[in-house]
Design an enzyme around this catalytic site. Sequence first.
Site, PDB file in Angstrom:
ATOM      1  N   ARG A   5      -7.334  -2.929   8.563  1.00 54.77           N
ATOM      2  CA  ARG A   5      -7.951  -4.260   8.474  1.00 54.77           C
ATOM      3  C   ARG A   5      -7.598  -5.117   9.688  1.00 54.77           C
ATOM      4  O   ARG A   5      -8.436  -5.786  10.261  1.00 54.77           O
ATOM      5  CB  ARG A   5      -7.510  -4.954   7.180  1.00 54.77           C
ATOM      6  N   ARG A  62      -4.994   7.405   2.326  1.00 56.10           N
ATOM      7  CA  ARG A  62      -3.660   7.103   1.793  1.00 56.10           C
ATOM      8  C   ARG A  62      -3.046   8.294   1.045  1.00 56.10           C
ATOM      9  O   ARG A  62      -1.841   8.324   0.811  1.00 56.10           O
ATOM     10  CB  ARG A  62      -3.725   5.921   0.821  1.00 56.10           C
ATOM     11  N   GLY A 104       0.820  -1.210   0.000  1.00 51.84           N
ATOM     12  CA  GLY A 104       0.000   0.000   0.000  1.00 51.84           C
ATOM     13  C   GLY A 104       0.851   1.255   0.000  1.00 51.84           C
ATOM     14  O   GLY A 104       1.901   1.300   0.647  1.00 51.84           O
ATOM     15  N   ASP A 150       5.125  -5.295   6.328  1.00 49.35           N
ATOM     16  CA  ASP A 150       5.605  -6.641   6.635  1.00 49.35           C
ATOM     17  C   ASP A 150       5.756  -7.520   5.399  1.00 49.35           C
ATOM     18  O   ASP A 150       6.735  -8.261   5.265  1.00 49.35           O
ATOM     19  CB  ASP A 150       4.644  -7.324   7.621  1.00 49.35           C
ATOM     20  N   THR A 193       3.820   2.380   6.004  1.00 53.64           N
ATOM     21  CA  THR A 193       2.434   1.906   6.083  1.00 53.64           C
ATOM     22  C   THR A 193       1.632   2.848   6.963  1.00 53.64           C
ATOM     23  O   THR A 193       2.104   3.249   8.034  1.00 53.64           O
ATOM     24  CB  THR A 193       2.345   0.475   6.642  1.00 53.64           C
ATOM     25  N   ASP A 244       1.589  -0.704  12.058  1.00 54.87           N
ATOM     26  CA  ASP A 244       1.463  -2.052  12.616  1.00 54.87           C
ATOM     27  C   ASP A 244       2.750  -2.871  12.540  1.00 54.87           C
ATOM     28  O   ASP A 244       2.716  -4.094  12.455  1.00 54.87           O
ATOM     29  CB  ASP A 244       0.329  -2.805  11.904  1.00 54.87           C
ATOM     30  N   ARG A 249       0.948  -5.151  -5.916  1.00 55.76           N
ATOM     31  CA  ARG A 249       1.096  -6.427  -5.214  1.00 55.76           C
ATOM     32  C   ARG A 249       1.747  -7.415  -6.174  1.00 55.76           C
ATOM     33  O   ARG A 249       1.616  -7.297  -7.388  1.00 55.76           O
ATOM     34  CB  ARG A 249      -0.276  -6.960  -4.766  1.00 55.76           C
ATOM     35  N   ASP A 272      -0.821   2.060   8.650  1.00 57.20           N
ATOM     36  CA  ASP A 272      -1.444   1.306   9.737  1.00 57.20           C
ATOM     37  C   ASP A 272      -0.650   1.314  11.042  1.00 57.20           C
ATOM     38  O   ASP A 272      -1.167   0.899  12.076  1.00 57.20           O
ATOM     39  CB  ASP A 272      -1.675  -0.146   9.310  1.00 57.20           C
TER      40      ASP A 272
END
Length: 324
Positions: free
Chosen positions: A175, A257, A15, A107, A129, A133, A76, A131
């Site tokens: 997510r 984003r 992303g 990741d 990212t 995370d 991707r 996120d």
Amino acid sequence: MAKRIRTIGVLTSGGDAPGMNAAIRSVVRTALGKGLRVRGIRRGYQGLMEEEIIDLSARDVSDTIQRGGTILQTARCKEMRTEEGQQKAAAICKKYGIEGLVVIGGDGSFAGAQKLANLGINTIGIPGTIDLDIDCTEYTIGFDTAVNTAMEAIDKVRDTSTSHQRCSIVEVMGRDAGYLALWCGIANGAEEILLPEEHNYDESEIIKRIIDNRDRGKKHYIIINAEGVGDSINMAKRIEEATGMETRATILGHMQRGGSPTAKDRVYASIMGAKAVELLCEGKTNRVVGYKHGEYIDVDIDEALNMEKKLPEYQLEVAKKLAI
């Protein structure tokens, strides 16, 4: 003594996140300043597989630090998950003389970098990212911009929610990680925060609190809902039916984003990009650049991928205490 690296590559994978261009710019200019050749790889690992590789000069990255997204684009790549794909990617790096590779992503991107490191390509990861995370770092490129974008949007939703005496459910991205939802919940003064890490929320209790607050004179209600919980539109219908309070769902989606990165995302990304190049020049590989306790650090990718990031308990406690 480690072999001196002469050519490095840089790619963005997974992303996109605001601040990635600042990191790319820093990688390019730091490397050029050290007399290295820099090759940009378009569309992440997918572009690597298809040999979409270009030389990058200082001019190529000028006037990019303020731009959102990634000038190298991203995609991707399922092929990179296979052993054959990994070997192909390593062979292409060697074909183009790429001895060191900077991978900007999350990741999944680091897992690919790990495989390339095992195949003889020196790799350094930079966490990119929205996120937040990745456990080995307190900061990931894009989070600060994304949370500010979401916060400003939720402020606007609150204005109209107050005017119409509505309940508003605002769905933010995340997510598997609830950092955006948690930070927005605190920053926007939300009455409820629904997180993917907490699967035991009781919708009937939320409905009861809405009714109780309305009986005490509260005219509007804001629920921040993480993407990983989802079902915001149907949830709004159920809440309206149960409470009689007009309820609307707003899904912010991919707007989080985009946008020009904040000063924090520009500065941190720039420093991380420079550190990634320095690590490669020191002969290091299979590392992730991170930020902890006010310092820029590097961590083994294997270790970073084995870490599990959890939401900070104290932030969760504060959020719950303030949602009254």
